[in-house]
Design a protein around this motif. Structure first.
Motif, PDB file in Angstrom:
ATOM      1  N   ALA A  41       0.833  -1.212   0.000  1.00 42.67           N
ATOM      2  CA  ALA A  41       0.000   0.000   0.000  1.00 42.67           C
ATOM      3  C   ALA A  41       0.865   1.259   0.000  1.00 42.67           C
ATOM      4  CB  ALA A  41      -0.931  -0.010   1.213  1.00 42.67           C
ATOM      5  N   LYS A  42       1.989   1.190   0.721  1.00 42.77           N
ATOM      6  CA  LYS A  42       2.889   2.346   0.758  1.00 42.77           C
ATOM      7  C   LYS A  42       3.533   2.583  -0.607  1.00 42.77           C
ATOM      8  CE  LYS A  42       4.045   2.352   5.682  1.00 42.77           C
ATOM      9  NZ  LYS A  42       5.127   2.196   6.691  1.00 42.77           N
ATOM     10  N   MET A  43       3.790   1.520  -1.333  1.00 40.00           N
ATOM     11  CA  MET A  43       4.394   1.669  -2.658  1.00 40.00           C
ATOM     12  C   MET A  43       3.385   2.196  -3.673  1.00 40.00           C
ATOM     13  SD  MET A  43       6.645  -1.852  -2.669  1.00 40.00           S
ATOM     14  CE  MET A  43       7.407  -1.618  -4.263  1.00 40.00           C
ATOM     15  N   VAL A  44       2.137   1.734  -3.554  1.00 37.81           N
ATOM     16  CA  VAL A  44       1.107   2.112  -4.518  1.00 37.81           C
ATOM     17  C   VAL A  44       0.409   3.415  -4.128  1.00 37.81           C
ATOM     18  CG1 VAL A  44      -1.090   1.377  -5.558  1.00 37.81           C
ATOM     19  CG2 VAL A  44       0.740  -0.292  -5.197  1.00 37.81           C
ATOM     20  N   GLY A  45       0.288   3.660  -2.810  1.00 35.83           N
ATOM     21  CA  GLY A  45      -0.439   4.832  -2.335  1.00 35.83           C
ATOM     22  C   GLY A  45      -1.868   4.504  -1.953  1.00 35.83           C
ATOM     23  N   ARG A  46      -2.291   3.287  -2.278  1.00 34.62           N
ATOM     24  CA  ARG A  46      -3.629   2.801  -1.956  1.00 34.62           C
ATOM     25  C   ARG A  46      -3.554   1.351  -1.495  1.00 34.62           C
ATOM     26  NH1 ARG A  46      -7.641   5.919  -4.048  1.00 34.62           N
ATOM     27  NH2 ARG A  46      -7.105   7.375  -5.721  1.00 34.62           N
ATOM     28  N   TRP A  47      -4.586   0.940  -0.750  1.00 35.50           N
ATOM     29  CA  TRP A  47      -4.761  -0.469  -0.450  1.00 35.50           C
ATOM     30  C   TRP A  47      -5.448  -1.139  -1.634  1.00 35.50           C
ATOM     31  CZ3 TRP A  47      -2.833  -2.436   4.111  1.00 35.50           C
ATOM     32  CH2 TRP A  47      -2.470  -1.505   5.089  1.00 35.50           C
ATOM     33  N   LYS A  48      -5.542  -2.447  -1.615  1.00 36.87           N
ATOM     34  CA  LYS A  48      -6.124  -3.166  -2.746  1.00 36.87           C
ATOM     35  C   LYS A  48      -7.586  -2.802  -2.976  1.00 36.87           C
ATOM     36  CE  LYS A  48      -2.896  -7.000  -3.049  1.00 36.87           C
ATOM     37  NZ  LYS A  48      -2.662  -8.460  -2.992  1.00 36.87           N
ATOM     38  N   SER A  49      -8.293  -2.399  -1.938  1.00 39.18           N
ATOM     39  CA  SER A  49      -9.695  -2.006  -2.106  1.00 39.18           C
ATOM     40  C   SER A  49      -9.836  -0.676  -2.818  1.00 39.18           C
ATOM     41  CB  SER A  49     -10.365  -1.898  -0.732  1.00 39.18           C
ATOM     42  OG  SER A  49      -9.909  -0.736  -0.049  1.00 39.18           O
ATOM     43  N   GLY A  50      -8.752   0.115  -2.861  1.00 36.15           N
ATOM     44  CA  GLY A  50      -8.791   1.458  -3.404  1.00 36.15           C
ATOM     45  C   GLY A  50      -8.725   2.525  -2.333  1.00 36.15           C
ATOM     46  N   ALA A  51      -8.812   2.118  -1.061  1.00 33.03           N
ATOM     47  CA  ALA A  51      -8.735   3.096   0.033  1.00 33.03           C
ATOM     48  C   ALA A  51      -7.361   3.749   0.042  1.00 33.03           C
ATOM     49  CB  ALA A  51      -8.985   2.395   1.369  1.00 33.03           C
ATOM     50  N   PRO A  52      -7.295   5.090  -0.022  1.00 32.24           N
ATOM     51  CA  PRO A  52      -5.994   5.769  -0.015  1.00 32.24           C
ATOM     52  C   PRO A  52      -5.316   5.637   1.338  1.00 32.24           C
ATOM     53  CG  PRO A  52      -7.778   7.370   0.038  1.00 32.24           C
ATOM     54  CD  PRO A  52      -8.414   6.035  -0.174  1.00 32.24           C
ATOM     55  N   LEU A  53      -4.005   5.507   1.308  1.00 28.43           N
ATOM     56  CA  LEU A  53      -3.220   5.321   2.524  1.00 28.43           C
ATOM     57  C   LEU A  53      -3.401   6.476   3.502  1.00 28.43           C
ATOM     58  CD1 LEU A  53      -1.110   3.179   3.535  1.00 28.43           C
ATOM     59  CD2 LEU A  53       0.643   4.775   2.802  1.00 28.43           C
ATOM     60  N   ILE A  54      -3.592   7.668   2.982  1.00 23.13           N
ATOM     61  CA  ILE A  54      -3.698   8.831   3.855  1.00 23.13           C
ATOM     62  C   ILE A  54      -4.989   8.811   4.683  1.00 23.13           C
ATOM     63  CG2 ILE A  54      -4.834  10.410   2.237  1.00 23.13           C
ATOM     64  CD1 ILE A  54      -2.773  12.539   3.228  1.00 23.13           C
ATOM     65  N   LEU A  55      -6.022   8.107   4.195  1.00 24.35           N
ATOM     66  CA  LEU A  55      -7.274   7.987   4.944  1.00 24.35           C
ATOM     67  C   LEU A  55      -7.373   6.675   5.712  1.00 24.35           C
ATOM     68  CD1 LEU A  55      -9.891   9.413   2.389  1.00 24.35           C
ATOM     69  CD2 LEU A  55      -8.653  10.614   4.201  1.00 24.35           C
ATOM     70  N   ALA A  56      -6.558   5.711   5.345  1.00 25.12           N
ATOM     71  CA  ALA A  56      -6.532   4.416   6.028  1.00 25.12           C
ATOM     72  C   ALA A  56      -5.074   4.032   6.235  1.00 25.12           C
ATOM     73  CB  ALA A  56      -7.267   3.362   5.199  1.00 25.12           C
ATOM     74  N   PRO A  57      -4.381   4.677   7.191  1.00 25.79           N
ATOM     75  CA  PRO A  57      -2.925   4.532   7.311  1.00 25.79           C
ATOM     76  C   PRO A  57      -2.425   3.187   7.824  1.00 25.79           C
ATOM     77  CG  PRO A  57      -3.781   5.932   9.051  1.00 25.79           C
ATOM     78  CD  PRO A  57      -4.918   5.685   8.123  1.00 25.79           C
ATOM     79  N   GLU A  58      -3.236   2.445   8.550  1.00 28.79           N
ATOM     80  CA  GLU A  58      -2.753   1.217   9.194  1.00 28.79           C
ATOM     81  C   GLU A  58      -3.245  -0.072   8.538  1.00 28.79           C
ATOM     82  OE1 GLU A  58      -0.465   1.323  11.414  1.00 28.79           O
ATOM     83  OE2 GLU A  58      -0.498   3.505  11.557  1.00 28.79           O
ATOM     84  N   LYS A  59      -4.487  -0.074   8.056  1.00 32.62           N
ATOM     85  CA  LYS A  59      -5.023  -1.280   7.430  1.00 32.62           C
ATOM     86  C   LYS A  59      -6.068  -0.908   6.388  1.00 32.62           C
ATOM     87  CE  LYS A  59      -8.536  -2.102  11.010  1.00 32.62           C
ATOM     88  NZ  LYS A  59      -9.068  -3.092  11.984  1.00 32.62           N
ATOM     89  N   ASP A  60      -6.356  -1.855   5.505  1.00 31.62           N
ATOM     90  CA  ASP A  60      -7.301  -1.618   4.428  1.00 31.62           C
ATOM     91  C   ASP A  60      -8.700  -1.347   4.994  1.00 31.62           C
ATOM     92  OD1 ASP A  60      -8.404  -1.365   1.942  1.00 31.62           O
ATOM     93  OD2 ASP A  60      -7.816  -3.354   1.231  1.00 31.62           O
ATOM     94  N   ASP A  61      -9.446  -0.534   4.292  1.00 25.88           N
ATOM     95  CA  ASP A  61     -10.818  -0.210   4.679  1.00 25.88           C
ATOM     96  C   ASP A  61     -11.679  -0.282   3.433  1.00 25.88           C
ATOM     97  OD1 ASP A  61     -13.252   1.078   5.325  1.00 25.88           O
ATOM     98  OD2 ASP A  61     -12.274   2.189   6.954  1.00 25.88           O
ATOM     99  N   GLU A  62     -12.387  -1.389   3.247  1.00 26.63           N
ATOM    100  CA  GLU A  62     -13.165  -1.604   2.033  1.00 26.63           C
ATOM    101  C   GLU A  62     -14.293  -0.587   1.877  1.00 26.63           C
ATOM    102  OE1 GLU A  62     -14.451  -5.568   1.422  1.00 26.63           O
ATOM    103  OE2 GLU A  62     -12.421  -6.387   1.321  1.00 26.63           O
ATOM    104  N   LYS A  63     -14.803  -0.066   2.994  1.00 27.53           N
ATOM    105  CA  LYS A  63     -15.857   0.943   2.911  1.00 27.53           C
ATOM    106  C   LYS A  63     -15.347   2.196   2.216  1.00 27.53           C
ATOM    107  CE  LYS A  63     -19.515   0.390   6.299  1.00 27.53           C
ATOM    108  NZ  LYS A  63     -20.172   0.976   7.495  1.00 27.53           N
ATOM    109  N   ILE A  64     -14.145   2.634   2.618  1.00 28.48           N
ATOM    110  CA  ILE A  64     -13.541   3.810   1.976  1.00 28.48           C
ATOM    111  C   ILE A  64     -13.199   3.488   0.529  1.00 28.48           C
ATOM    112  CG2 ILE A  64     -11.539   5.350   1.959  1.00 28.48           C
ATOM    113  CD1 ILE A  64     -11.483   5.210   4.986  1.00 28.48           C
ATOM    114  N   GLY A  65     -12.637   2.306   0.297  1.00 27.47           N
ATOM    115  CA  GLY A  65     -12.246   1.913  -1.052  1.00 27.47           C
ATOM    116  C   GLY A  65     -13.399   1.898  -2.029  1.00 27.47           C
ATOM    117  N   GLY A  66     -14.590   1.559  -1.557  1.00 29.54           N
ATOM    118  CA  GLY A  66     -15.751   1.478  -2.433  1.00 29.54           C
ATOM    119  C   GLY A  66     -16.620   2.707  -2.430  1.00 29.54           C
TER     120      GLY A  66
END
Length: 312
Positions: free
Chosen positions: A269-294
């Motif tokens: 996520a740090k390399m891409v800037g997002r988690w796999k769900s699409g949640a941006p790292l700046i809004l979900a700094p520690e773990k993925d958040d599918e709600k934000i991603g979608g």
């Protein structure tokens, strides 16, 4: 997981660039899902090729309705060799930038196309110096794509001045995942003067000159563009590259440089800037958040305001 997509807001009162003189795909986001075909063409006869362009014009969409991703779009662009081949006058050719004149292969050292990426190792079709035109058909449904592609192919078949060198289909489902498994297709640069009405909280649109020739850029300077104006203004330069993604190497790097699957996901996520769900790292700094991603109102609702150096 259901994904939502933010509809870009169009305000006709904010249009200050010549949308009807700009090709739609310069400003338009890819539809989701999308289906398309790209074709590389060689000009065999300049006179007949000019007639083909006239025949194709009705199929090429202007950016007048760039905000409506319905139906299908056709896009066409020339290499420097193509402009030369079709008979653009020399004084006009001289007005193009040197990097465009040289082409990608000659600029290999600047682009780090060395070693395994050296032009001598490129696929045979892309070593061809007679690639004169690149064209693309893209649509948001199989039916529209096939219909427009058939129209495009018919125009080509009826004209002997241009030869098809290679064509390749492409596309994406509603999930819009890239090959590494990360949600893609979320962000598209917004262009000032296009009529874009940016929602509160989003970054300001980019100056038109950053993408479209003949307008001021971020430095408030209108850079020189190819002449005459009818040819250069409202145009844009496009990069066409085919590359191989090393997915296994990427995943191995994550595993080798972390101590757990969770750490590996965070490093990715740090390399891409997002988690796999699409949640941006700046809004979900520690773990993925599918709600934000979608959530289309959140998965792109961030800026560098609280991340000045872009570390997230």
């Amino acid at each position: 997981m259901a994904l939502e997509f933010l509809k870009r807001i169009f305000n006709p009162d904010k249009v200050s660039i010549e949308l009807e003189e700009i090709q739609a795909l310069v400003l338009r986001s890819r539809p989701i899902p999308y289906y398309g075909t790209v074709a590389l063409l060689e000009i065999k006869d300049a006179t007949q090729a000019k007639q083909m362009l006239k025949d194709l014009l009705p199929l090429i969409n202007s950016a007048k309705d760039w905000h409506q991703n319905d139906g299908s779009s056709v896009f066409i662009t020339f290499t420097y060799n193509g402009l030369e081949k079709i008979g653009v006058p020399q004084d006009s050719l001289d007005s193009f930038p040197e990097s465009f004149k040289e082409g990608m292969a000659k600029r290999a050292t600047f682009l780090n196309d060395v070693g395994v990426n050296d032009p001598k190792n490129w696929e045979k079709d892309f070593k061809n110096k007679n690639i004169h035109i690149a064209a693309a058909v893209i649509a948001n449904s199989v039916e529209d794509w096939k219909k427009k592609l058939e129209e495009f192919r018919t125009k080509l078949d009826q004209n002997k001045g241009v030869e098809l060198l290679i064509s390749q289909d492409f596309g994406a489902t509603e999930e819009v995942k890239n090959v590494f498994g990360y949600r893609d297709g979320i962000s598209n640069p917004e262009i000032e003067g296009s009529g874009i009405d940016v929602p509160e909280g989003f970054d300001s649109p980019l100056k038109a000159g950053e993408f479209v020739l003949g307008y001021p850029g971020e430095g408030d300077i209108t850079k020189p563009y190819p002449q005459p104006e009818i040819l250069g203004k409202n145009g844009s330069f496009m990069i066409f590259r085919k590359y191989q993604s090393q997915v296994a190497d990427f995943n191995k790097y994550l595993k080798d440089n972390t101590n757990s699957p969770e750490e590996a996901e965070l490093l990715g996520a740090k390399m891409v800037g997002r988690w796999k769900s699409g949640a941006p790292l700046i809004l979900a700094p520690e773990k993925d958040d599918e709600k934000i991603g979608g959530d289309a109102d959140k998965n792109n609702a961030f800026s560098f305001k609280d991340d000045e150096f872009g570390k997230k």
